[in-house]
Design an enzyme around this catalytic site. Structure first.
Site, PDB file in Angstrom:
ATOM      1  CD  GLU A   5     -13.879   1.019  -3.797  1.00 47.70           C
ATOM      2  OE1 GLU A   5     -13.633  -0.094  -3.302  1.00 47.70           O
ATOM      3  OE2 GLU A   5     -13.057   1.935  -3.734  1.00 47.70           O
ATOM      4  CB  SER A  24      -5.705  -0.205   2.334  1.00 49.82           C
ATOM      5  OG  SER A  24      -6.228  -1.450   1.673  1.00 49.82           O
ATOM      6  CB  ALA A  70      -6.174   3.618   1.410  1.00 52.76           C
ATOM      7  CD1 TRP A 101     -14.110  -3.600  -5.959  1.00 53.97           C
ATOM      8  CD2 TRP A 101     -15.548  -2.164  -7.037  1.00 53.97           C
ATOM      9  NE1 TRP A 101     -13.658  -2.180  -5.961  1.00 53.97           N
ATOM     10  CE2 TRP A 101     -14.513  -1.461  -6.618  1.00 53.97           C
ATOM     11  CE3 TRP A 101     -16.606  -1.684  -7.811  1.00 53.97           C
ATOM     12  CZ2 TRP A 101     -14.094  -0.145  -6.973  1.00 53.97           C
ATOM     13  CZ3 TRP A 101     -16.354  -0.256  -8.382  1.00 53.97           C
ATOM     14  CH2 TRP A 101     -15.080   0.568  -7.809  1.00 53.97           C
ATOM     15  CG  HIS A 102     -13.948  -2.633  -0.615  1.00 53.58           C
ATOM     16  ND1 HIS A 102     -12.807  -2.910  -0.857  1.00 53.58           N
ATOM     17  CD2 HIS A 102     -14.230  -2.925   0.415  1.00 53.58           C
ATOM     18  CE1 HIS A 102     -12.015  -3.005   0.217  1.00 53.58           C
ATOM     19  NE2 HIS A 102     -13.007  -3.216   1.078  1.00 53.58           N
ATOM     20  CG  ASP A 137     -11.374  -5.188  -4.222  1.00 52.02           C
ATOM     21  OD1 ASP A 137     -12.242  -4.487  -3.468  1.00 52.02           O
ATOM     22  OD2 ASP A 137     -10.295  -4.640  -4.736  1.00 52.02           O
ATOM     23  CG  HIS A 195      -7.954  -4.481  -0.199  1.00 49.93           C
ATOM     24  ND1 HIS A 195      -8.552  -5.440  -0.576  1.00 49.93           N
ATOM     25  CD2 HIS A 195      -8.446  -3.482  -0.566  1.00 49.93           C
ATOM     26  CE1 HIS A 195      -9.560  -5.068  -1.390  1.00 49.93           C
ATOM     27  NE2 HIS A 195      -9.516  -3.917  -1.334  1.00 49.93           N
ATOM     28  CD  GLN A 228      -2.826   1.077   0.212  1.00 45.95           C
ATOM     29  OE1 GLN A 228      -3.315  -0.168  -0.360  1.00 45.95           O
ATOM     30  NE2 GLN A 228      -3.327   2.221  -0.590  1.00 45.95           N
TER      31      GLN A 228
END
Ligand SMILES: [Zn+2]
Length: 277
Positions: free
Chosen positions: A247, A189, A184, A249-250, A198, A191, A163
């Site tokens: 989003e 993030s 981010a 997809w997230h 995602d 993630h 990141q």
């Protein structure tokens, strides 16, 4: 003589009866008064007592909460560059956003690959999720497949270092403002938690775009992700609250109960935890 005696007896009994009646009716009156007194007053007292008690409790719990959050702010959570540092990064209920960052270099210790279709090549850390989220993702993908849909996992775990590279690269090539808007800061993030993935429709796998919601897969996710413990973390129209554009997809794993509550209330993680005033 006999007559007088009978008359006397009669008079005495009349007197006795009327006395009894009087005392009976006084008793009755007293009882009524007692009842009405006790019916009215205690009710008012009780209601007031309840209200007072509730107010006290509310005040107390508010105070407790204030004390708790003060404690959290002062002693547990630290600040860094104006951001709160999350003290319990292993909790599946954690909130990572532009105001709340993970501790520097945090890496979950139970990252695994889920048994699902991936877009990323084998060995890519993007295929990783924490164990609990990976299990849930498998269930989610199986349910989608049962409904005739074709999902692909695109991007899961992202390390602090990765990141940092993305962010610094964006700052260098597109400027600070652009970087802050579209990527981010390291540590912020979701993630990095290992709880976010995602996903895309297999037919449009390379594209993570808002048009994903127009695909059958996107629509299905919106209605079914919560049943497997995931929320659409950045919903439409909540940009001011989440700090991110829509989003579809997230996905973020929070567990089935919380995901269902958030889905039903059509709310965000920030609002769920009262982090948005
Ligand atoms: Zn994402």
């Amino acid at each position: 003589m006999k007559k007088i005696a009978i008359l006397f007896i009669l008079m005495v009994s009349v007197l006795l009866i009327s006395c009894q009646q009087e005392s009976y009716s006084t008793e009755k009156q007293d009882k009524r008064n007692y009842q009405s007194d006790h019916k009215k007053e205690p009710e008012i007292v009780e209601v007031n007592a309840e209200v007072e008690e509730e107010t006290d409790e509310e005040e107390m719990s508010e105070q407790d909460t204030a004390n708790e959050s003060e404690q959290t702010d002062d002693t547990v959570e630290q600040e860094e560059d104006g951001l709160k540092v999350i003290d319990d990064p292993k909790s599946v209920e954690l909130v990572v956003n532009k105001q709340r960052k993970l501790p520097d270099g945090y890496e979950p210790d139970d990252l695994v690959e889920a048994n699902v279709s991936y877009y990323a090549a084998e060995g890519d850390p993007k295929r990783l999720l924490r164990q609990v989220a990976a299990n849930a993702l498998e269930e989610l993908f199986q349910a989608a497949e049962t409904d005739g849909l074709d999902l692909v996992a695109v991007s899961g775990y992202r390390s602090y270092q990765r990141q940092k590279q993305i962010y610094e690269n964006n700052v260098a090539t597109k400027g600070q403002e652009h970087a802050d808007k579209f990527s981010a800061k390291p540590g912020t993030s979701e993630h990095q938690t290992g709880l976010a993935m995602d996903v895309a429709s297999a037919a449009l796998v390379a594209v993570l775009e808002q048009s994903f919601i127009e695909t059958d897969e996107g629509k299905w996710l919106e209605e079914n992700a919560h049943k497997h413990g995931f929320i659409i973390r950045y919903p439409e129209g909540k940009e001011d609250i989440t700090g991110y554009s829509y989003e579809p997809w997230h996905l973020r794993y929070v567990g089935e109960d919380m995901a269902t509550e958030i889905y039903q209330a059509q709310t965000t993680l920030e609002e769920y935890f009262g982090l948005y005033p």
